[in-house]
Design a protein around this motif. Structure first.
Motif, short mmCIF file in Angstrom:
data_model
loop_
_atom_site.label_atom_id
_atom_site.label_comp_id
_atom_site.label_asym_id
_atom_site.label_seq_id
_atom_site.Cartn_x
_atom_site.Cartn_y
_atom_site.Cartn_z
N MET A 41 0.84 -1.17 0.00
CA MET A 41 0.00 0.00 0.00
C MET A 41 0.89 1.25 0.00
O MET A 41 1.89 1.29 0.70
CB MET A 41 -0.88 0.03 1.25
N PRO A 42 0.50 2.25 -0.74
CA PRO A 42 1.28 3.49 -0.73
C PRO A 42 1.14 4.23 0.60
O PRO A 42 0.13 4.09 1.30
CB PRO A 42 0.70 4.32 -1.87
N TYR A 43 2.15 4.99 0.93
CA TYR A 43 2.17 5.77 2.16
C TYR A 43 1.49 7.11 1.90
O TYR A 43 2.12 8.12 1.65
CB TYR A 43 3.62 5.98 2.62
N ARG A 44 0.15 7.08 1.89
CA ARG A 44 -0.63 8.29 1.62
C ARG A 44 -1.84 8.33 2.52
O ARG A 44 -2.57 7.34 2.66
CB ARG A 44 -1.10 8.32 0.17
N LEU A 45 -2.07 9.50 3.09
CA LEU A 45 -3.25 9.69 3.92
C LEU A 45 -4.52 9.57 3.08
O LEU A 45 -5.55 9.09 3.55
CB LEU A 45 -3.19 11.05 4.62
N SER A 46 -4.45 9.97 1.81
CA SER A 46 -5.63 9.90 0.94
C SER A 46 -6.09 8.45 0.74
O SER A 46 -7.29 8.19 0.64
CB SER A 46 -5.34 10.56 -0.41
N VAL A 47 -5.15 7.51 0.69
CA VAL A 47 -5.52 6.10 0.55
C VAL A 47 -6.24 5.63 1.81
O VAL A 47 -7.25 4.93 1.73
CB VAL A 47 -4.27 5.23 0.27
N LEU A 48 -5.74 6.04 2.97
CA LEU A 48 -6.40 5.68 4.22
C LEU A 48 -7.80 6.29 4.28
O LEU A 48 -8.76 5.61 4.68
CB LEU A 48 -5.57 6.13 5.43
N GLY A 98 -2.59 -0.02 15.12
CA GLY A 98 -1.62 0.80 15.83
C GLY A 98 -0.98 0.07 16.99
O GLY A 98 0.24 0.15 17.20
N LEU A 99 -1.77 -0.68 17.76
CA LEU A 99 -1.25 -1.42 18.90
C LEU A 99 -0.24 -2.48 18.46
O LEU A 99 0.83 -2.61 19.05
CB LEU A 99 -2.40 -2.07 19.67
N CYS A 100 -0.59 -3.24 17.43
CA CYS A 100 0.33 -4.28 16.93
C CYS A 100 1.62 -3.66 16.43
O CYS A 100 2.72 -4.13 16.77
CB CYS A 100 -0.32 -5.08 15.80
N LEU A 101 1.51 -2.65 15.62
CA LEU A 101 2.70 -2.02 15.05
C LEU A 101 3.55 -1.38 16.14
O LEU A 101 4.79 -1.49 16.10
CB LEU A 101 2.29 -1.00 13.99
N LYS A 114 7.13 -1.17 14.70
CA LYS A 114 6.91 -0.95 13.27
C LYS A 114 5.87 0.14 13.02
O LYS A 114 5.17 0.13 12.02
CB LYS A 114 6.44 -2.25 12.60
N LEU A 115 5.78 1.10 13.92
CA LEU A 115 4.74 2.12 13.84
C LEU A 115 4.81 2.96 12.56
O LEU A 115 3.81 3.51 12.11
CB LEU A 115 4.79 3.04 15.07
N ALA A 116 5.98 2.99 11.93
CA ALA A 116 6.12 3.74 10.67
C ALA A 116 5.25 3.15 9.56
O ALA A 116 4.97 3.81 8.57
CB ALA A 116 7.58 3.75 10.23
N LEU A 123 4.34 -6.78 10.18
CA LEU A 123 5.13 -7.03 11.38
C LEU A 123 6.40 -7.83 11.12
O LEU A 123 7.19 -8.03 12.05
CB LEU A 123 4.27 -7.78 12.42
N ASP A 124 6.58 -8.32 9.91
CA ASP A 124 7.72 -9.18 9.57
C ASP A 124 7.78 -10.41 10.49
O ASP A 124 8.82 -10.75 11.04
CB ASP A 124 9.04 -8.41 9.64
N LYS A 125 6.64 -11.05 10.65
CA LYS A 125 6.54 -12.24 11.50
C LYS A 125 6.14 -13.43 10.64
O LYS A 125 5.69 -13.31 9.51
CB LYS A 125 5.49 -12.04 12.61
N HIS A 126 6.27 -14.62 11.21
CA HIS A 126 5.88 -15.86 10.52
C HIS A 126 4.36 -15.89 10.35
O HIS A 126 3.62 -15.33 11.15
CB HIS A 126 6.35 -17.07 11.34
N ILE A 127 3.92 -16.55 9.31
CA ILE A 127 2.49 -16.60 8.99
C ILE A 127 1.67 -17.22 10.12
O ILE A 127 0.56 -16.77 10.40
CB ILE A 127 2.22 -17.31 7.63
N SER A 128 2.20 -18.24 10.79
CA SER A 128 1.43 -18.86 11.87
C SER A 128 1.21 -17.87 13.03
O SER A 128 0.13 -17.82 13.61
CB SER A 128 2.11 -20.14 12.37
N PHE A 129 2.22 -17.07 13.35
CA PHE A 129 2.07 -16.04 14.38
C PHE A 129 1.03 -15.02 13.94
O PHE A 129 0.16 -14.61 14.72
CB PHE A 129 3.41 -15.37 14.66
#
Length: 150
Positions: free
Chosen positions: A1-8, A48-51, A56-58, A117-123
């Motif tokens: 996803m692009p880093y754009r507020l308009s997309v959100l 937000g909580l997960c990131l 990884k909040l960025a 999150l760069d985590k394994h799929i099972s997680f």
């Protein structure tokens, strides 16, 4: 996803529209609007909580956009199924289609979380399942079913 507020913003708008349509079929009025807003807030808070928890909040804009956008898309596909269930037609086949859509939603959320999150799929699937169950529980607590008046 692009880093754009308009997309959100577009993802929020699409999610609001489709969620409202789905909820309005069964509930109607102000209750549908409130549930829609709370549902979106839960999804954004969860992202937000997960990131934040994994440093990884960025990636917030992209993750929130992806979660809300895919939720809107899957809910759009679920609209005719929900209408059929509300009308109490279709029986087991329609119920199984709804279950398949819920499983699809779980897999999509897990996939988004895996990349965010760069985590394994099972997680990520476990985290997605935790979110889906918790969000259903929170919505049930905040908006209990009202007895029907006939």
């Amino acid at each position: 996803m692009p880093y754009r507020l308009s997309v959100l913003k577009m993802a929020v708008a699409a999610n609001m529209l489709v969620s409202f349509l789905m909820l309005h079929m069964d509930k109607g009025g102000v209750r549908s609007v409130l549930q829609t807003v709370v549902g979106i807030a839960l999804e954004v808070f969860f992202a937000g909580l997960c990131l934040y928890s994994f440093g990884k909040l960025a990636r917030f804009w992209q993750t929130a956009s992806a979660l809300l956008g895919t939720d809107a898309l899957l809910s759009f596909f679920a609209l005719p199924v929900m209408a059929t269930l509300i009308l109490q037609q279709g029986g087991v086949a329609v119920f199984l289609v709804m279950v398949a859509i819920i499983i699809w939603h779980w897999a999509v959320v897990g996939h988004i979380l895996r990349h965010a999150l760069d985590k394994h799929i099972s997680f990520s699937l476990g985290l997605a399942l935790l979110y889906l169950v918790a969000s259903y529980k929170v919505m049930a607590l905040l908006f209990p079913e009202l007895p029907s008046v006939n």
